[in-house]
Write a protein that holds these residues in place. Structure first.
Motif, PDB file in Angstrom:
ATOM      1  N   ARG A   1       0.834  -1.201   0.000  1.00  0.00           N
ATOM      2  CA  ARG A   1       0.000   0.000   0.000  1.00  0.00           C
ATOM      3  C   ARG A   1       0.870   1.252   0.000  1.00  0.00           C
ATOM      4  O   ARG A   1       0.531   2.257  -0.631  1.00  0.00           O
ATOM      5  CB  ARG A   1      -0.932  -0.005   1.206  1.00  0.00           C
ATOM      6  CG  ARG A   1      -1.837   1.219   1.267  1.00  0.00           C
ATOM      7  CD  ARG A   1      -3.000   1.015   2.187  1.00  0.00           C
ATOM      8  NE  ARG A   1      -3.898  -0.003   1.665  1.00  0.00           N
ATOM      9  CZ  ARG A   1      -5.045  -0.332   2.229  1.00  0.00           C
ATOM     10  NH1 ARG A   1      -5.430   0.277   3.336  1.00  0.00           N
ATOM     11  NH2 ARG A   1      -5.809  -1.265   1.711  1.00  0.00           N
ATOM     12  N   LEU A   2       1.992   1.187   0.716  1.00  0.00           N
ATOM     13  CA  LEU A   2       2.935   2.301   0.705  1.00  0.00           C
ATOM     14  C   LEU A   2       3.449   2.545  -0.709  1.00  0.00           C
ATOM     15  O   LEU A   2       3.503   3.689  -1.172  1.00  0.00           O
ATOM     16  CB  LEU A   2       4.104   2.006   1.648  1.00  0.00           C
ATOM     17  CG  LEU A   2       5.323   2.940   1.569  1.00  0.00           C
ATOM     18  CD1 LEU A   2       4.906   4.372   1.874  1.00  0.00           C
ATOM     19  CD2 LEU A   2       6.402   2.467   2.529  1.00  0.00           C
ATOM     20  N   LEU A   3       3.808   1.468  -1.411  1.00  0.00           N
ATOM     21  CA  LEU A   3       4.280   1.601  -2.778  1.00  0.00           C
ATOM     22  C   LEU A   3       3.183   2.170  -3.669  1.00  0.00           C
ATOM     23  O   LEU A   3       3.450   2.989  -4.560  1.00  0.00           O
ATOM     24  CB  LEU A   3       4.742   0.249  -3.314  1.00  0.00           C
ATOM     25  CG  LEU A   3       5.291   0.248  -4.745  1.00  0.00           C
ATOM     26  CD1 LEU A   3       6.500   1.172  -4.846  1.00  0.00           C
ATOM     27  CD2 LEU A   3       5.661  -1.161  -5.169  1.00  0.00           C
ATOM     28  N   GLY A   4       1.956   1.757  -3.423  1.00  0.00           N
ATOM     29  CA  GLY A   4       0.841   2.298  -4.199  1.00  0.00           C
ATOM     30  C   GLY A   4       0.684   3.799  -4.003  1.00  0.00           C
ATOM     31  O   GLY A   4       0.433   4.544  -4.957  1.00  0.00           O
ATOM     32  N   SER A   5       0.859   4.257  -2.762  1.00  0.00           N
ATOM     33  CA  SER A   5       0.753   5.686  -2.470  1.00  0.00           C
ATOM     34  C   SER A   5       1.864   6.466  -3.170  1.00  0.00           C
ATOM     35  O   SER A   5       1.633   7.545  -3.726  1.00  0.00           O
ATOM     36  CB  SER A   5       0.833   5.918  -0.958  1.00  0.00           C
ATOM     37  OG  SER A   5      -0.226   5.249  -0.296  1.00  0.00           O
ATOM     38  N   VAL A   6       3.076   5.914  -3.142  1.00  0.00           N
ATOM     39  CA  VAL A   6       4.198   6.585  -3.798  1.00  0.00           C
ATOM     40  C   VAL A   6       3.999   6.611  -5.312  1.00  0.00           C
ATOM     41  O   VAL A   6       4.312   7.601  -5.974  1.00  0.00           O
ATOM     42  CB  VAL A   6       5.524   5.902  -3.436  1.00  0.00           C
ATOM     43  CG1 VAL A   6       6.680   6.478  -4.243  1.00  0.00           C
ATOM     44  CG2 VAL A   6       5.797   6.044  -1.955  1.00  0.00           C
ATOM     45  N   THR A   7       3.467   5.521  -5.859  1.00  0.00           N
ATOM     46  CA  THR A   7       3.204   5.473  -7.299  1.00  0.00           C
ATOM     47  C   THR A   7       2.184   6.540  -7.701  1.00  0.00           C
ATOM     48  O   THR A   7       2.335   7.210  -8.734  1.00  0.00           O
ATOM     49  CB  THR A   7       2.685   4.085  -7.701  1.00  0.00           C
ATOM     50  OG1 THR A   7       3.654   3.094  -7.331  1.00  0.00           O
ATOM     51  CG2 THR A   7       2.438   4.003  -9.197  1.00  0.00           C
ATOM     52  N   ALA A   8       1.154   6.703  -6.864  1.00  0.00           N
ATOM     53  CA  ALA A   8       0.159   7.746  -7.132  1.00  0.00           C
ATOM     54  C   ALA A   8       0.796   9.130  -7.068  1.00  0.00           C
ATOM     55  O   ALA A   8       0.507  10.009  -7.901  1.00  0.00           O
ATOM     56  CB  ALA A   8      -0.985   7.634  -6.121  1.00  0.00           C
ATOM     57  N   ALA A   9       1.694   9.334  -6.093  1.00  0.00           N
ATOM     58  CA  ALA A   9       2.378  10.619  -5.976  1.00  0.00           C
ATOM     59  C   ALA A   9       3.270  10.865  -7.191  1.00  0.00           C
ATOM     60  O   ALA A   9       3.337  11.993  -7.714  1.00  0.00           O
ATOM     61  CB  ALA A   9       3.214  10.651  -4.699  1.00  0.00           C
ATOM     62  N   ALA A  10       3.942   9.818  -7.658  1.00  0.00           N
ATOM     63  CA  ALA A  10       4.794   9.950  -8.843  1.00  0.00           C
ATOM     64  C   ALA A  10       3.958  10.314 -10.067  1.00  0.00           C
ATOM     65  O   ALA A  10       4.372  11.137 -10.898  1.00  0.00           O
ATOM     66  CB  ALA A  10       5.551   8.654  -9.086  1.00  0.00           C
ATOM     67  N   ALA A  11       2.784   9.715 -10.178  1.00  0.00           N
ATOM     68  CA  ALA A  11       1.898  10.026 -11.303  1.00  0.00           C
ATOM     69  C   ALA A  11       1.438  11.482 -11.252  1.00  0.00           C
ATOM     70  O   ALA A  11       1.340  12.159 -12.289  1.00  0.00           O
ATOM     71  CB  ALA A  11       0.689   9.088 -11.291  1.00  0.00           C
ATOM     72  N   LEU A  12       1.169  11.977 -10.039  1.00  0.00           N
ATOM     73  CA  LEU A  12       0.763  13.379  -9.892  1.00  0.00           C
ATOM     74  C   LEU A  12       1.899  14.326 -10.278  1.00  0.00           C
ATOM     75  O   LEU A  12       1.661  15.366 -10.910  1.00  0.00           O
ATOM     76  CB  LEU A  12       0.325  13.641  -8.443  1.00  0.00           C
ATOM     77  CG  LEU A  12      -1.011  13.025  -8.024  1.00  0.00           C
ATOM     78  CD1 LEU A  12      -1.255  13.240  -6.533  1.00  0.00           C
ATOM     79  CD2 LEU A  12      -2.159  13.625  -8.835  1.00  0.00           C
ATOM     80  N   VAL A  13       3.114  13.958  -9.892  1.00  0.00           N
ATOM     81  CA  VAL A  13       4.276  14.778 -10.262  1.00  0.00           C
ATOM     82  C   VAL A  13       4.416  14.847 -11.784  1.00  0.00           C
ATOM     83  O   VAL A  13       4.623  15.912 -12.370  1.00  0.00           O
ATOM     84  CB  VAL A  13       5.563  14.214  -9.634  1.00  0.00           C
ATOM     85  CG1 VAL A  13       6.801  14.885 -10.223  1.00  0.00           C
ATOM     86  CG2 VAL A  13       5.541  14.395  -8.121  1.00  0.00           C
ATOM     87  N   ALA A  14       4.288  13.684 -12.430  1.00  0.00           N
ATOM     88  CA  ALA A  14       4.398  13.634 -13.888  1.00  0.00           C
ATOM     89  C   ALA A  14       3.281  14.438 -14.552  1.00  0.00           C
ATOM     90  O   ALA A  14       3.524  15.168 -15.528  1.00  0.00           O
ATOM     91  CB  ALA A  14       4.356  12.179 -14.349  1.00  0.00           C
ATOM     92  N   ALA A  15       2.067  14.315 -14.004  1.00  0.00           N
ATOM     93  CA  ALA A  15       0.932  15.044 -14.579  1.00  0.00           C
ATOM     94  C   ALA A  15       1.108  16.558 -14.425  1.00  0.00           C
ATOM     95  O   ALA A  15       0.802  17.335 -15.345  1.00  0.00           O
ATOM     96  CB  ALA A  15      -0.365  14.601 -13.903  1.00  0.00           C
ATOM     97  N   PHE A  16       1.621  16.972 -13.259  1.00  0.00           N
ATOM     98  CA  PHE A  16       1.832  18.413 -13.037  1.00  0.00           C
ATOM     99  C   PHE A  16       2.844  18.977 -14.024  1.00  0.00           C
ATOM    100  O   PHE A  16       2.633  20.039 -14.615  1.00  0.00           O
ATOM    101  CB  PHE A  16       2.314  18.636 -11.599  1.00  0.00           C
ATOM    102  CG  PHE A  16       2.716  20.060 -11.312  1.00  0.00           C
ATOM    103  CD1 PHE A  16       1.745  21.031 -11.113  1.00  0.00           C
ATOM    104  CD2 PHE A  16       4.053  20.422 -11.252  1.00  0.00           C
ATOM    105  CE1 PHE A  16       2.111  22.350 -10.859  1.00  0.00           C
ATOM    106  CE2 PHE A  16       4.420  21.730 -10.993  1.00  0.00           C
ATOM    107  CZ  PHE A  16       3.454  22.700 -10.798  1.00  0.00           C
ATOM    108  N   HIS A  17       3.947  18.262 -14.222  1.00  0.00           N
ATOM    109  CA  HIS A  17       4.966  18.748 -15.158  1.00  0.00           C
ATOM    110  C   HIS A  17       4.450  18.732 -16.597  1.00  0.00           C
ATOM    111  O   HIS A  17       4.800  19.609 -17.399  1.00  0.00           O
ATOM    112  CB  HIS A  17       6.228  17.886 -15.040  1.00  0.00           C
ATOM    113  CG  HIS A  17       7.110  18.291 -13.902  1.00  0.00           C
ATOM    114  ND1 HIS A  17       7.975  19.364 -13.975  1.00  0.00           N
ATOM    115  CD2 HIS A  17       7.249  17.777 -12.660  1.00  0.00           C
ATOM    116  CE1 HIS A  17       8.624  19.488 -12.824  1.00  0.00           C
ATOM    117  NE2 HIS A  17       8.201  18.536 -12.009  1.00  0.00           N
TER     118      HIS A  17
END
Length: 198
Positions: free
Chosen positions: A63-79
């Motif tokens: 679940r921790l990895l899932g949260s980090v993956t979601a955060a990484a996706a948000l970073v990519a989407a923002f850029h």
């Protein structure tokens, strides 16, 4: 306190804490040595293969990895929204890779082994006034409380899902803060008693 360390033995459990910490440090530096999406994507695949090879040992951290993956996706989407998608992709791949490596290290390395390694690394600084025992203990506590934070977050979220059928989200901030403060006070009291006796 809860820990992400897994008693389910894997091939990585047999490596020394020092060797794994060195490999983690080198891998982290290599990830920041390039910004090429292709190279970072290949590195992410290697990290994912390493993570997957640990099998059941990673159950408590998924679940921790899932949260980090979601955060990484948000970073990519923002850029991407800012028109710098290459920078966003590189940042997201680095974040996911480092997280998988960090989790692999955490679930296969005991906290006591990490403390011993940190003490040996800090020992040369003793003539400068650094106390390796205290500093390594502080670093170990930081790591343990980080683990404990995510474990408690997971437990509270699961309890909230059982009651309401929905994710807890920001509703968990207050109870999570209260639990973490209680844990920190208990740990502080225990250390005070132990150090006072020593």
């Amino acid at each position: 306190m809860g820990s992400l360390y897994s008693e389910y033995t894997t091939w990585l459990h047999h490596g020394s804490a020092g060797a794994k910490l060195l490999a983690l440090s080198l891998a982290g530096m290599l990830l920041f040595a390039t910004s090429q999406p292709g190279a970072l994507a290949a590195a992410s695949l290697l990290c994912a293969a390493l993570y997957a090879s640990l099998g059941q040992a990673t159950l408590g951290s998924r679940r921790l990895l899932g949260s980090v993956t979601a955060a990484a996706a948000l970073v990519a989407a923002f850029h991407a929204w800012m028109g710098t998608w290459q920078t966003g992709l590189a940042s997201a791949l680095r974040l996911a890779s480092v997280c998988m490596l960090g989790i692999a290290f955490t679930v296969t390395t005991r906290s006591s082994d990490i403390v011993e390694v940190l003490q040996r690394l800090l020992e040369p600084l003793r003539p400068l006034g650094v106390q390796p025992e205290q500093l390594s203990l502080q670093l170990a506590l930081m790591l343990r409380f980080t683990e404990h934070f995510f474990i408690q977050w997971k437990k509270l979220d699961e309890a909230h899902r059982v009651r309401t059928g929905r994710a807890g989200g920001l509703r968990l901030v207050a109870p999570l803060t209260v639990q973490m403060l209680k844990t920190m006070r208990s740990a502080g009291d225990a250390l005070y008693v132990r150090l006072g006796r020593d």
